[in-house]
Enzyme design. Structure first.
Site, short mmCIF file in Angstrom:
data_model
loop_
_atom_site.label_atom_id
_atom_site.label_comp_id
_atom_site.label_asym_id
_atom_site.label_seq_id
_atom_site.Cartn_x
_atom_site.Cartn_y
_atom_site.Cartn_z
N PHE A 1 -9.82 -12.28 1.15
CA PHE A 1 -8.78 -12.92 1.94
C PHE A 1 -9.27 -13.31 3.33
CE2 PHE A 1 -6.31 -9.98 -0.91
CZ PHE A 1 -5.94 -10.97 -1.81
N GLY B 1 2.74 -0.57 4.16
CA GLY B 1 2.37 -1.42 3.04
C GLY B 1 2.30 -2.88 3.43
N TYR C 1 -10.61 2.56 5.94
CA TYR C 1 -9.60 2.18 4.95
C TYR C 1 -10.18 1.17 3.97
CZ TYR C 1 -4.92 0.98 3.23
OH TYR C 1 -3.80 0.79 2.45
N SER C 2 -9.97 1.42 2.67
CA SER C 2 -10.50 0.53 1.65
C SER C 2 -9.64 0.57 0.40
CB SER C 2 -11.94 0.90 1.28
OG SER C 2 -12.40 0.11 0.19
N SER D 1 0.79 -1.23 0.00
CA SER D 1 0.00 0.00 0.00
C SER D 1 0.82 1.28 0.00
CB SER D 1 -0.97 0.00 1.18
OG SER D 1 -2.00 -0.94 0.96
N ARG E 1 -0.11 8.80 5.24
CA ARG E 1 -0.27 8.69 6.68
C ARG E 1 0.64 9.69 7.39
NH1 ARG E 1 -3.27 4.26 7.86
NH2 ARG E 1 -3.07 2.36 6.62
N SER F 1 3.86 -11.76 6.20
CA SER F 1 2.60 -11.05 6.44
C SER F 1 1.62 -12.01 7.10
CB SER F 1 2.01 -10.48 5.14
OG SER F 1 1.56 -11.53 4.30
N ASN F 2 0.43 -11.51 7.41
CA ASN F 2 -0.56 -12.23 8.20
C ASN F 2 -0.01 -12.58 9.58
OD1 ASN F 2 -3.20 -13.28 8.54
ND2 ASN F 2 -2.48 -15.36 8.15
#
Length: 417
Positions: free
Chosen positions: A157, A339, A196-197, A99, A324, A365-366
């Protein structure tokens, strides 16, 4: 390479445009309100390494960070960039920035605003007729995540690895992604609240392509990558490869104990202009620093971009136009973006004067604990070495300094851990 200053075309922002820029949402705080720092602390490189090692202890195979300031650049890397070969993490390597791509897209769109090709406060449907079911949704609402458009990645997800594998090699059209969002209930009334989208920046990509008549990759290249000499930055959608020396990404599955999934090769078509850029630590330092120094946008537009509203109740995190702001414990304010893309966490931030920049990566990630740990590089880089308990007890903290516990990382994608 010497980066050219703004062209006369961008400097000549009309009075009408400035008035249009100023007519948006009333800010809670703006860049001009930033407290003046009494001194510029030296970066705590040992603290940066500790944050990187903490990210590894929380599940990342490797991590790295690069600080750039008036005294030069310093990089640190720990762990591996490739679990199979055992190759060490490399501060020169490229990776998926997720991101942070949103700031690239915002810069391009704001340049188009400066050129008089669209207005921030005009309805999106003015330029993309009939795309959205609500004419009240404006271009500004997209850039500030206040449109109310649902984030389609929540459903996509919901199951992390199966969801990823279903889209790893798929090529979406922008319209398909918008349709996925519109199939979900809207989250807020337009302008009512920050939600946030990723759908917002899919529409931003559509606007860029409609107004320029060219793919978004061309806009990134001509307007940002080439002028700034970002030699390791690219938008390669829908190619699945990362060329040259690169970091491999590893996705944590939802079930504890299951093996990590190598998620490096993918189209990132599910994100596109919301998250498909590839870059390097040095390039990200250059990008955020140059943006804050006014090399990409006029000062009037940059002031608008850095005028922010809160994203949570901590009064330390804010969002402007695709940007941000984090307020650190020492009172320093930094601007940039986080990101997340499968297998990669990224931070890319600079001070408002662009003189100090920090980019950091963990190749997983995750796993929110790794993301939070990586975020601690910001405190070490911009606030310097923390005083010992004894010296802290003997001193009086300067105005604006807060004793803050580390805050959980903001999530750019749904996560289970």
């Amino acid at each position: 390479m010497t980066v050219p200053l703004l062209s006369r075309r961008r400097l000549a922002v009309s009075a009408a445009l400035i008035a249009a820029l100023a007519g948006g949402l009333a800010p809670t705080t703006s860049a001009s309100a930033a407290p003046a720092a009494a001194r510029t602390p030296a970066p705590d490189m040992a603290g940066i390494v500790a944050a990187l090692e903490s990210a590894m202890a929380s599940g990342a195979p490797g991590a790295m960070a690069r600080y750039s300031g008036p005294d030069g650049a310093r990089g640190r890397a720990v762990g591996v960039r490739d679990r199979e070969s055992g190759a060490a993490m490399d501060i020169q390597a490229r990776f998926r920035i997720g991101s942070v791509s949103k700031t690239f897209s915002s810069v391009v769109l704001l340049q188009l605003v400066e050129e008089g090709r669209l207005s921030l406060d005009a309805p999106v449907n003015t330029y993309l007729e009939g795309l959205l079911p609500d004419d009240r949704i404006t271009v500004r609402h997209l850039l500030t995540h206040r449109s109310g458009l649902a984030d389609y990645t929540n459903a996509m997800f919901d199951q992390t690895v199966p969801g990823f594998e279903a889209v790893r090699n798929r090529v979406f059209s922008y319209q398909e992604l918008v349709d996925l969002s519109l199939a979900e209930p809207r989250t807020t009334e337009p302008g009512a609240a920050y939600k946030y989208s990723n759908a917002n920046f899919v529409v931003v990509g559509m606007l860029i392509e409609k107004l320029t008549g060219r793919p978004v990759a061309d806009a990134y290249q001509r307007r940002i990558i080439k002028p700034l000499g970002l030699r390791k930055t690219a938008y390669v959608h829908p190619d699945t490869r990362i060329k040259g020396t690169h970091v491999r990404g590893y996705l944590h599955p939802d079930e504890a104990g299951d093996p990590l999934v190598d998620s490096t090769e993918q189209t990132v078509s599910w994100a596109q202009s919301a998250g498909a850029v590839i870059s390097s630590p040095a390039d990200l330092n250059t990008f955020t620093g140059a943006l804050m120094r006014g090399r990409l946008l006029s000062e009037a537009t940059l002031e608008e971009m850095t005028t922010v509203t809160p994203t949570d109740t901590t009064n330390t995190r804010f969002y402007g136009l695709g940007l941000r702001r984090y307020d650190l414990s020492c009172g320093t304010q930094v601007y940039g973006h986080t990101g997340t893309v499968q297998g990669f966490y990224t931070y890319a931030f600079s001070t408002r004067d662009g003189r100090r920049s920090l980019s950091a990566l963990a190749n997983t990630s995750n796993h929110g604990a790794a993301n939070t740990a990586l975020g601690n590089t910001l405190e070490a880089a911009f606030c310097g070495k923390k005083p010992t308990p004894a010296s802290a007890a003997r001193s009086t903290a300067p105005s604006g300094v807060r004793d803050l516990a580390p805050m959980p990382a903001e999530r750019d994608l749904p996560e289970r851990h």
